[in-house]
Each structure stands twice: as C-alpha cells, then as structure tokens.
Design a protein around this motif. Sequence first.
Motif, PDB file in Angstrom:
ATOM      1  N   THR A  31     -10.497   0.791   8.446  1.00  0.00           N
ATOM      2  CA  THR A  31      -9.116   0.926   7.946  1.00  0.00           C
ATOM      3  C   THR A  31      -8.768   2.409   7.755  1.00  0.00           C
ATOM      4  N   GLY A  32      -8.519   2.810   6.519  1.00  0.00           N
ATOM      5  CA  GLY A  32      -8.151   4.199   6.215  1.00  0.00           C
ATOM      6  C   GLY A  32      -8.567   4.489   4.785  1.00  0.00           C
ATOM      7  N   GLY A  33      -7.864   5.413   4.144  1.00  0.00           N
ATOM      8  CA  GLY A  33      -8.170   5.746   2.750  1.00  0.00           C
ATOM      9  C   GLY A  33      -7.786   4.602   1.821  1.00  0.00           C
ATOM     10  N   THR A  35      -6.087   4.402  -0.880  1.00  0.00           N
ATOM     11  CA  THR A  35      -4.744   4.328  -1.477  1.00  0.00           C
ATOM     12  C   THR A  35      -3.637   4.179  -0.418  1.00  0.00           C
ATOM     13  N   GLY A  36      -4.036   4.024   0.855  1.00  0.00           N
ATOM     14  CA  GLY A  36      -3.047   3.821   1.911  1.00  0.00           C
ATOM     15  C   GLY A  36      -2.709   2.344   2.076  1.00  0.00           C
ATOM     16  N   VAL A  37      -2.172   1.995   3.247  1.00  0.00           N
ATOM     17  CA  VAL A  37      -1.816   0.597   3.505  1.00  0.00           C
ATOM     18  C   VAL A  37      -2.831  -0.071   4.450  1.00  0.00           C
ATOM     19  N   TYR A  38      -3.565   0.732   5.248  1.00  0.00           N
ATOM     20  CA  TYR A  38      -4.550   0.127   6.157  1.00  0.00           C
ATOM     21  C   TYR A  38      -5.633  -0.616   5.366  1.00  0.00           C
ATOM     22  N   TYR A  39      -6.094   0.014   4.304  1.00  0.00           N
ATOM     23  CA  TYR A  39      -7.204  -0.579   3.540  1.00  0.00           C
ATOM     24  C   TYR A  39      -6.811  -1.948   2.949  1.00  0.00           C
ATOM     25  N   GLY A  66     -11.854   7.259   7.942  1.00  0.00           N
ATOM     26  CA  GLY A  66     -10.987   8.436   8.099  1.00  0.00           C
ATOM     27  C   GLY A  66      -9.654   8.144   8.761  1.00  0.00           C
ATOM     28  N   GLY A  67      -9.469   6.929   9.321  1.00  0.00           N
ATOM     29  CA  GLY A  67      -8.175   6.564   9.901  1.00  0.00           C
ATOM     30  C   GLY A  67      -8.216   6.289  11.400  1.00  0.00           C
ATOM     31  N   SER A  68      -7.027   6.302  12.006  1.00  0.00           N
ATOM     32  CA  SER A  68      -6.798   5.868  13.396  1.00  0.00           C
ATOM     33  C   SER A  68      -7.788   6.399  14.433  1.00  0.00           C
ATOM     34  N   VAL A  69      -7.902   7.713  14.516  1.00  0.00           N
ATOM     35  CA  VAL A  69      -8.718   8.308  15.573  1.00  0.00           C
ATOM     36  C   VAL A  69     -10.186   7.942  15.353  1.00  0.00           C
ATOM     37  N   ALA A  85      -4.958   1.179  13.749  1.00  0.00           N
ATOM     38  CA  ALA A  85      -4.626   2.494  14.302  1.00  0.00           C
ATOM     39  C   ALA A  85      -3.135   2.610  14.560  1.00  0.00           C
ATOM     40  N   GLN A  86      -2.653   3.831  14.573  1.00  0.00           N
ATOM     41  CA  GLN A  86      -1.243   4.083  14.857  1.00  0.00           C
ATOM     42  C   GLN A  86      -0.963   3.829  16.336  1.00  0.00           C
ATOM     43  N   SER A  87       0.243   3.315  16.627  1.00  0.00           N
ATOM     44  CA  SER A  87       0.565   3.003  18.026  1.00  0.00           C
ATOM     45  C   SER A  87       0.629   4.244  18.915  1.00  0.00           C
ATOM     46  N   PRO A 116       5.335  -1.276  10.010  1.00  0.00           N
ATOM     47  CA  PRO A 116       5.786   0.041  10.476  1.00  0.00           C
ATOM     48  C   PRO A 116       5.252   1.153   9.562  1.00  0.00           C
ATOM     49  N   GLU A 117       5.021   2.304  10.139  1.00  0.00           N
ATOM     50  CA  GLU A 117       4.575   3.466   9.363  1.00  0.00           C
ATOM     51  C   GLU A 117       5.544   4.608   9.610  1.00  0.00           C
ATOM     52  N   LEU A 118       5.731   5.457   8.617  1.00  0.00           N
ATOM     53  CA  LEU A 118       6.630   6.601   8.781  1.00  0.00           C
ATOM     54  C   LEU A 118       5.904   7.898   8.476  1.00  0.00           C
ATOM     55  N   GLY A 146      -9.758  13.014  12.154  1.00  0.00           N
ATOM     56  CA  GLY A 146      -9.979  11.579  12.385  1.00  0.00           C
ATOM     57  C   GLY A 146      -8.825  10.719  11.915  1.00  0.00           C
ATOM     58  N   SER A 147      -7.902  11.318  11.172  1.00  0.00           N
ATOM     59  CA  SER A 147      -6.754  10.524  10.699  1.00  0.00           C
ATOM     60  C   SER A 147      -5.684  10.478  11.784  1.00  0.00           C
ATOM     61  N   GLY A 148      -4.815   9.502  11.650  1.00  0.00           N
ATOM     62  CA  GLY A 148      -3.697   9.404  12.592  1.00  0.00           C
ATOM     63  C   GLY A 148      -2.689  10.511  12.340  1.00  0.00           C
ATOM     64  N   GLN A 149      -2.438  10.815  11.048  1.00  0.00           N
ATOM     65  CA  GLN A 149      -1.402  11.831  10.764  1.00  0.00           C
ATOM     66  C   GLN A 149      -1.778  13.191  11.345  1.00  0.00           C
ATOM     67  N   GLU A 150      -3.065  13.511  11.354  1.00  0.00           N
ATOM     68  CA  GLU A 150      -3.458  14.800  11.929  1.00  0.00           C
ATOM     69  C   GLU A 150      -2.997  14.863  13.398  1.00  0.00           C
ATOM     70  N   PHE A 191       1.471  15.757   4.722  1.00  0.00           N
ATOM     71  CA  PHE A 191       1.978  14.759   5.670  1.00  0.00           C
ATOM     72  C   PHE A 191       1.090  13.523   5.585  1.00  0.00           C
ATOM     73  N   TYR A 192       1.723  12.361   5.656  1.00  0.00           N
ATOM     74  CA  TYR A 192       0.951  11.114   5.684  1.00  0.00           C
ATOM     75  C   TYR A 192       1.740  10.109   6.527  1.00  0.00           C
ATOM     76  N   MET A 193       1.117   9.597   7.577  1.00  0.00           N
ATOM     77  CA  MET A 193       1.753   8.545   8.379  1.00  0.00           C
ATOM     78  C   MET A 193       1.311   7.226   7.756  1.00  0.00           C
ATOM     79  N   VAL A 194       2.237   6.549   7.101  1.00  0.00           N
ATOM     80  CA  VAL A 194       1.820   5.402   6.287  1.00  0.00           C
ATOM     81  C   VAL A 194       2.959   4.404   6.100  1.00  0.00           C
ATOM     82  N   GLY A 195       2.614   3.153   5.813  1.00  0.00           N
ATOM     83  CA  GLY A 195       3.609   2.142   5.482  1.00  0.00           C
ATOM     84  C   GLY A 195       4.120   2.357   4.064  1.00  0.00           C
TER      85      GLY A 195
HETATM   86  N1  GLU Z   1      -1.834   6.185   9.551  1.00  0.00           N
HETATM   87  C1  GLU Z   1      -3.002   6.663   8.868  1.00  0.00           C
HETATM   88  C2  GLU Z   1      -4.085   6.984   9.860  1.00  0.00           C
HETATM   89  O1  GLU Z   1      -4.050   6.541  10.957  1.00  0.00           O
HETATM   90  C3  GLU Z   1      -3.537   5.683   7.834  1.00  0.00           C
HETATM   91  C4  GLU Z   1      -2.521   5.086   6.945  1.00  0.00           C
HETATM   92  C5  GLU Z   1      -3.055   4.079   5.963  1.00  0.00           C
HETATM   93  O2  GLU Z   1      -4.233   4.150   5.621  1.00  0.00           O
HETATM   94  O3  GLU Z   1      -2.281   3.227   5.561  1.00  0.00           O
HETATM   95  O4  GLU Z   1      -5.014   7.672   9.566  1.00  0.00           O
END
Ligand code: GLU
Length: 321
Positions: A31-33, A35-39, A66-69, A85-87, A116-118, A146-150, A191-195
């Motif tokens: 998933t991710g961290g 406190t995000g939405v993936y977890y 660490g996220g998407s990547v 992972a992010q689309s 959706p994530e923004l 390793g995160s998507g936002q990076e 920056f954080y790409m997150v729901g």
């Molecule tokens: N979009 C973030 C990533 O790919 C994770 C967001 C989340 O954990 O909700 O790393």
Amino acid sequence: MGKLSTLSKAALASMILGASAYAIEFITIGTGGVTGVYYPTGGAICRIMNKNKKETGIKCTVESTGGSVYNIKTIKAGELDFGIAQSDVVYQATHGEGKFKDKPYKDLRVVMSIHPELLTLAVRKDTGIKSFFDLKGKKINIGNPGSGQEATVKMLFENCGKLSLDDIKVEQLKAAECPNALKDKKIDGYFYMVGHPTANFKDAANSTEIDLISLKDVPAAQKLVEEKPYYAWGTIPAGMYKGVDHDTETYGVKAVLVTSKQMPEKTVYLLTKAILDNFDKFKKLHPAYKNLTKEDLLKGFDHNILHPGAAKAFKEAGILK
Ligand code: GLU
C-alpha cells in the motif's frame, strides 16, 4: 500406551494443522504510508476478502510501503502479490517511461481502479506561499523515493520552464512524517498525491495552520492534463480540512490495484468478485470512496492490461462486455 496415544494425538493435530495451513493461500497487498488512503484501502479489501476465508481459502494481509513505484517494482521482483499504484505510474511502468525508463514491465496487470487521487500541495500558512511559483527557495517535500508523488512532481517540474527542482530545497521525507515536519518548520510545504479526505492532512491541519495551493494556474499542469490520458482536474472542497475555507483546484489520477500476469486467474477472480459482491459495504470503509460506482472500477487504465481473472468477475457482474 498412554504415552503413545498422546504422541499420536499430537502427530494427528500437527498433520491436521499442517494440512489446513497448506490449503490456505496467503496474499499480500502493498500500500503506502499509514496515514494515507492506500493503507486503509488495502485494509478494506482484505477485510472483505477475509470474511470469505473459509470458502475461498485465501488469507489477505496488508503491508505499509513506500508507495506506487515501490509496489510495482516489488511485484516485478516477485516479492509482493498485489499493490496499489497511481494510474500515471502504471502507465509509465508498462510503457517504459519515467521511473521505468527503458525498462517496461510488460507483465503488469490491473485488477481494478479504486478512488481518485489529487496532487495536493500543502503549506504552512506563515510561509506566505500562495501559488506554485512562490515555492522558489522554500523547503519542499516532493515525496520519498518510491512514492507516486515523487514521480508525478518530478514530471511536473520537468515540464515547467519557469521553476525547476534546483530552485527549491528538495526534501524527501515519507508522507506520514510531513505533518510534524511542517509544524516543526523542517519543511515549508509538501506534495502528496492522495485521495481525500485523508488522515494525513487532518493531522497537519490540526497541528498547525495550513493552506492548500491550487495548481490550476500552472501552465505545466495544464499541458500535462491536456496531453496525458491519465490526468484529470479535480477539486478539494472548502472545509474538508481545518482552516482551509476555499476550494482547491488541482489535477490527479486514479489509485489502481495491480498485480502481475503470473497471478493465478482464480485468485484475482475471487478478489474482484468479493469487492463487486460487497460493493456497498466496501464503499462505507473509507470516505474517499464516497462517489465511487462499480463502473468507475474500470476507468483510468488501458483494458488491454486488465487481468483475465478480474475481467471474468466484471463480465459476470454485467459491467464489462
Ligand atoms: N499516491 C501515493 C503513492 O503512490 C500514496 C497515497 C496513499 O498512500 O494514499 O505513493
């Protein structure tokens, strides 16, 4: 005799335990961290799956990563079964772009799209940052490696003539560390790409005065949304986080559940069917799924990479032709 019978009971018990442990298939979702939405999303999927553990023989567990990547690379290495992972990152992975430059991962498969994530830029109010271009000279967290936002933020800056990553003080903390770092002035924004809503920005807004910055006026963002099939505009409504009383317009992606082509069809089918059969229950498990429909689960990715097990479940549910 007594001893023998005790022994054989133990042997029998271990045989039974051994046999049932063997029958159970374990799957892990990266998933991710926390406190995000993936977890919590991984948690929601596993909760639904594990209700039917006896019938399906599958036990689902979640891993914070660490996220998407990281998730896609670890699935590729055969060390993770599923991942979120992010689309945009999914697209880049299958096409050999961005973080996957010249190394396309052709066997990556999508199970379903989720929320959706923004791309959200949060700053401490006292920094005076009002727009993306005010980031010059500031300490900004772009996301852990390793995160998507990076990946997304790097692409934004690469397309931006006016401001480059060399113009800001780049930090790479994990998203869960950012609210405290912001409060303690170790960073000015992140920056954080997150729901939305997410616990992460609630933490930040409850511990210091924050603002969210619109990216709608950034030419590079406009160009990317126009050109890339996986980006779309969205709004974080006023009042979602304490002290942020204006709408924030920015762009984003879909969070997508992925696996590898090698994952057995039956496993993916049972997972997808569990979510479709319990969709209303699933939707109640996180507020970021508020507007989600079953049809949305097929949006935001190329159907050529839909895993056949998922396709079977979607077809049976009458959502896919
Ligand atoms: N979009 C973030 C990533 O790919 C994770 C967001 C989340 O954990 O909700 O790393």
